[in-house]
Design a protein around this motif. Structure first.
Motif, PDB file in Angstrom:
ATOM      1  N   VAL A   1      -1.287  11.860  -1.163  1.00  0.00           N
ATOM      2  CA  VAL A   1      -0.413  10.738  -0.905  1.00  0.00           C
ATOM      3  C   VAL A   1       0.426  10.493  -2.143  1.00  0.00           C
ATOM      4  O   VAL A   1       0.009  10.808  -3.266  1.00  0.00           O
ATOM      5  CB  VAL A   1      -1.246   9.482  -0.541  1.00  0.00           C
ATOM      6  CG1 VAL A   1      -2.079   9.018  -1.709  1.00  0.00           C
ATOM      7  CG2 VAL A   1      -0.372   8.355  -0.015  1.00  0.00           C
ATOM      8  N   THR A   2       1.636   9.978  -1.949  1.00  0.00           N
ATOM      9  CA  THR A   2       2.444   9.524  -3.077  1.00  0.00           C
ATOM     10  C   THR A   2       2.233   8.020  -3.246  1.00  0.00           C
ATOM     11  O   THR A   2       1.719   7.347  -2.348  1.00  0.00           O
ATOM     12  CB  THR A   2       3.930   9.822  -2.853  1.00  0.00           C
ATOM     13  OG1 THR A   2       4.367   9.180  -1.651  1.00  0.00           O
ATOM     14  CG2 THR A   2       4.164  11.321  -2.748  1.00  0.00           C
ATOM     15  N   PHE A   3       2.649   7.480  -4.389  1.00  0.00           N
ATOM     16  CA  PHE A   3       2.320   6.098  -4.717  1.00  0.00           C
ATOM     17  C   PHE A   3       3.548   5.306  -5.145  1.00  0.00           C
ATOM     18  O   PHE A   3       4.509   5.860  -5.682  1.00  0.00           O
ATOM     19  CB  PHE A   3       1.299   6.057  -5.867  1.00  0.00           C
ATOM     20  CG  PHE A   3      -0.036   6.653  -5.533  1.00  0.00           C
ATOM     21  CD1 PHE A   3      -1.075   5.856  -5.077  1.00  0.00           C
ATOM     22  CD2 PHE A   3      -0.256   8.011  -5.673  1.00  0.00           C
ATOM     23  CE1 PHE A   3      -2.306   6.400  -4.763  1.00  0.00           C
ATOM     24  CE2 PHE A   3      -1.489   8.571  -5.363  1.00  0.00           C
ATOM     25  CZ  PHE A   3      -2.521   7.763  -4.908  1.00  0.00           C
ATOM     26  N   LEU A   4       3.465   3.990  -4.902  1.00  0.00           N
ATOM     27  CA  LEU A   4       4.381   3.046  -5.519  1.00  0.00           C
ATOM     28  C   LEU A   4       3.777   2.632  -6.856  1.00  0.00           C
ATOM     29  O   LEU A   4       2.568   2.408  -6.942  1.00  0.00           O
ATOM     30  CB  LEU A   4       4.547   1.799  -4.646  1.00  0.00           C
ATOM     31  CG  LEU A   4       5.056   1.992  -3.213  1.00  0.00           C
ATOM     32  CD1 LEU A   4       5.031   0.661  -2.474  1.00  0.00           C
ATOM     33  CD2 LEU A   4       6.451   2.590  -3.206  1.00  0.00           C
ATOM     34  N   GLN A   5       4.595   2.537  -7.877  1.00  0.00           N
ATOM     35  CA  GLN A   5       4.125   2.064  -9.181  1.00  0.00           C
ATOM     36  C   GLN A   5       4.635   0.644  -9.396  1.00  0.00           C
ATOM     37  O   GLN A   5       5.793   0.334  -9.105  1.00  0.00           O
ATOM     38  CB  GLN A   5       4.635   2.966 -10.299  1.00  0.00           C
ATOM     39  CG  GLN A   5       4.183   2.532 -11.697  1.00  0.00           C
ATOM     40  CD  GLN A   5       4.767   3.405 -12.793  1.00  0.00           C
ATOM     41  OE1 GLN A   5       5.052   4.577 -12.583  1.00  0.00           O
ATOM     42  NE2 GLN A   5       4.961   2.836 -13.961  1.00  0.00           N
ATOM     43  N   THR A   6       3.751  -0.230  -9.889  1.00  0.00           N
ATOM     44  CA  THR A   6       4.117  -1.619 -10.121  1.00  0.00           C
ATOM     45  C   THR A   6       3.536  -2.116 -11.437  1.00  0.00           C
ATOM     46  O   THR A   6       2.512  -1.597 -11.897  1.00  0.00           O
ATOM     47  CB  THR A   6       3.630  -2.521  -8.975  1.00  0.00           C
ATOM     48  OG1 THR A   6       3.991  -3.881  -9.251  1.00  0.00           O
ATOM     49  CG2 THR A   6       2.120  -2.445  -8.812  1.00  0.00           C
TER      50      THR A   6
END
Length: 410
Positions: A240-245
Motif C-alpha cells: 500500500v502507499t501512504f499519506l504523510q502528515t
C-alpha cells in the motif's frame, strides 16, 4: 548636523503630507468619500492599521475557495465534535507465550540462589493492546488496523458516549494492515468518507484517536506528502502507499481516522517514524475501503503474486555488481528491476523467469523500480496474465506470467 537635517526634512515631509491630505479631504471628492464611509466602518478599520483607512488601500484578497470563505476559525473543534462520537477505542486481548525460558532456572547459579524452591512461571499470559477505529456503518461495522487486532481472542469496543460492546473480527489483512470489526448495535454514529485521490500536500489533516489510552485525542496538521511507498517508510512487507502528515500520531492512534477540514475521512492512521517527530502515515481511505469491502464480503483478501524478490537497479549499483568476481554474468542495462530470487513453485518459476533476469517492461510499460512492478501486479489482480520483457545475458526475452495468490504469511 546631518542628524538635524534628516529630522528637519522628515518633519517637513510629514507636515506637507498632512496639508495635502487635508486639502484633498476638503475637496468635493474627499467630502463625498467621507459621507460614504460610516462612522462604524472607521471605528472597525482603525484597529486594522493606518493603511486600511486610506481610500486607495487595496481590498483584502478573496478566499481561494468557497469552502475557505465559509469555514469557521474553529473548524477543528467543529470537526472533532462532529466526528468524535464515531471514533472508538479498541481493547484487544491475546494469549502470548512467556518470553522467559523455564530451563533458565536449571542453571547452577539460579539453583544456588533459589535452592529447591525453583519458581514455577506461567508458560503463557494474557496481553492487552489498545488501538483506535471508526464506525463506517450504523449497524456496527468498524474499520481499524490489522495489527490492532492481530491474534486477538477478545475484542472490546468503547464508544465516546460510554457504551462498551464485544467485537468480532470479520476479517483482517496484514498485507495492507486493514481489519474490519463487527459490533451488535443499531443507529450508531458514523463517519463520512472522503476521496483520498483528491488529497494534496498542504491540505489540512486532523487526527482523532486514543494515543496512550487517552480517549478521543484530537491533533491537527497538514498533509506533508502523498504516495509514499512502503519501502520509503520502512514497511517493505506492506502493499500500500501512504499519506504523510505532521499531525501528531502516537501509539494508540493506530486505526483512527485522518480527516480533512470538512471532517471527511481521508486515511486510516497507521504508523510513525520512531526516530523523527512530526512524521506520521495513514493508509488512503480509498484503498482501505477496497480492502474492507473484500473483508466484509469474503473475510479475507487475495493479493496477486509473481514469486520473485526484486532489486531496483541504478548505474552505481550496476557498476558494483559488474565488478563482483562471484557473478557469472554482466549486466548490460543501467536501470530496471533485477530478479534476485525466484521462489520455487511460484508463477514466475513456472513461466521460466530466472535469478539474474532484469525486468525492463511489463505490458509495454517501461519499468523503473521494484515498487512499480508491485503496483502493476496488484492492479492486475489474481489469475491474470502479464507480459514481461526481460534482459537475460544481454538479450531481450519475453515471458507470459499468470499471477497467482500470495501465500498466507508471505
Amino acid at each position: 548636523m546631518t542628524r538635524l537635517l534628516r529630522q528637519t526634512f522628515l518633519a517637513m515631509a510629514l507636515f506637507g503630507g498632512g496639508i495635502a491630505y487635508g486639502v484633498w479631504l476638503s475637496s468635493p471628492r474627499g467630502q463625498a468619500w467621507l459621507q460614504q464611509t460610516p462612522l462604524a466602518t472607521w471605528s472597525q478599520r482603525a484597529g486594522e492599521g493606518v493603511g486600511s483607512l486610506l481610500p486607495w488601500s487595496e481590498s483584502p484578497p478573496e478566499s481561494a475557495s468557497p469552502a475557505d470563505a465559509v469555514r469557521p476559525s474553529n473548524f477543528i473543534a467543529a470537526v472533532a465534535q462532529k466526528v468524535g462520537p464515531a471514533v472508538v477505542r479498541i481493547d484487544a486481548t491475546r494469549t502470548v507465550a512467556s518470553p522467559i525460558d523455564p530451563e533458565l532456572f536449571n542453571q547452577p547459579l539460579f539453583r544456588r540462589f533459589f535452592g529447591g524452591q525453583i519458581p514455577q512461571l506461567p508458560q503463557e499470559f494474557q496481553q492487552e493492546g489498545t488501538g483506535s477505529g471508526f464506525i463506517i456503518d450504523p449497524n456496527g461495522l468498524i474499520l481499524t488496523n490489522a495489527h490492532v487486532v492481530e491474534g486477538s481472542e477478545r475484542v472490546r469496543v468503547h464508544l465516546l458516549d460510554g457504551r462498551t460492546f464485544e467485537g468480532k473480527v470479520k476479517g483482517s489483512d496484514p498485507v495492507t494492515d486493514i481489519a474490519v470489526i463487527q459490533i451488535e448495535g443499531e443507529n450508531l454514529p458514523t463517519v463520512t468518507l472522503g476521496n483520498s485521490d483528491q488529497v494534496r500536500p498542504g491540505d489540512w489533516a486532523i487526527a482523532i484517536g486514543n494515543p496512550l489510552g487517552l480517549d478521543n485525542t484530537v491533533t491537527a496538521g497538514i498533509i506533508s506528502a502523498v504516495g509514499r511507498s512502503s519501502g520509503q517508510i520502512g514497511a517493505t512487507n506492506k502493499r500500500v502507499t501512504f499519506l504523510q502528515t505532521d499531525a501528531a500520531i502516537n501509539p494508540g492512534n493506530s486505526g483512527g481516522p485522518l480527516l480533512d477540514a470538512e471532517g471527511r475521512v481521508i486515511g486510516v492512521n497507521t504508523a510513525i517514524f520512531q526516530r523523527a517527530q512530526g512524521v506520521g502515515f495513514a493508509i488512503p481511505i480509498n484503498r482501505a475501503m477496497e480492502i474492507a469491502e473484500q473483508l466484509i464480503r469474503n473475510g479475507r483478501v487475495e493479493h496477486a503474486f509473481l514469486g520473485i524478490r526484486m532489486i531496483t537497479l541504478n548505474p552505481d549499483l550496476v557498476e558494483r555488481l559488474n565488478r563482483d568476481p562471484g557473478r557469472s554474468t554482466t549486466l548490460t542495462v543501467q536501470e530496471g528491476v533485477l530478479i534476485g530470487q525466484v521462489i520455487p513453485g511460484s508463477p514466475a518459476e513456472q513461466a521460466g523467469l530466472r535469478e539474474g533476469d532484469v525486468i525492463v517492461e511489463i505490458d509495454g510499460q517501461p519499468i523503473r523500480d521494484a515498487e512499480q512492478v508491485q503496483q502493476l501486479v496488484d492492479a492486475t489482480g489474481v489469475g491474470k496474465t502479464l507480459t514481461l520483457r526481460v534482459i537475460r545475458d544481454g538479450q531481450a526475452r519475453t515471458f507470459q506470467v499468470k499471477t497467482g495468490v500470495l501465500p498466507v504469511g508471505s
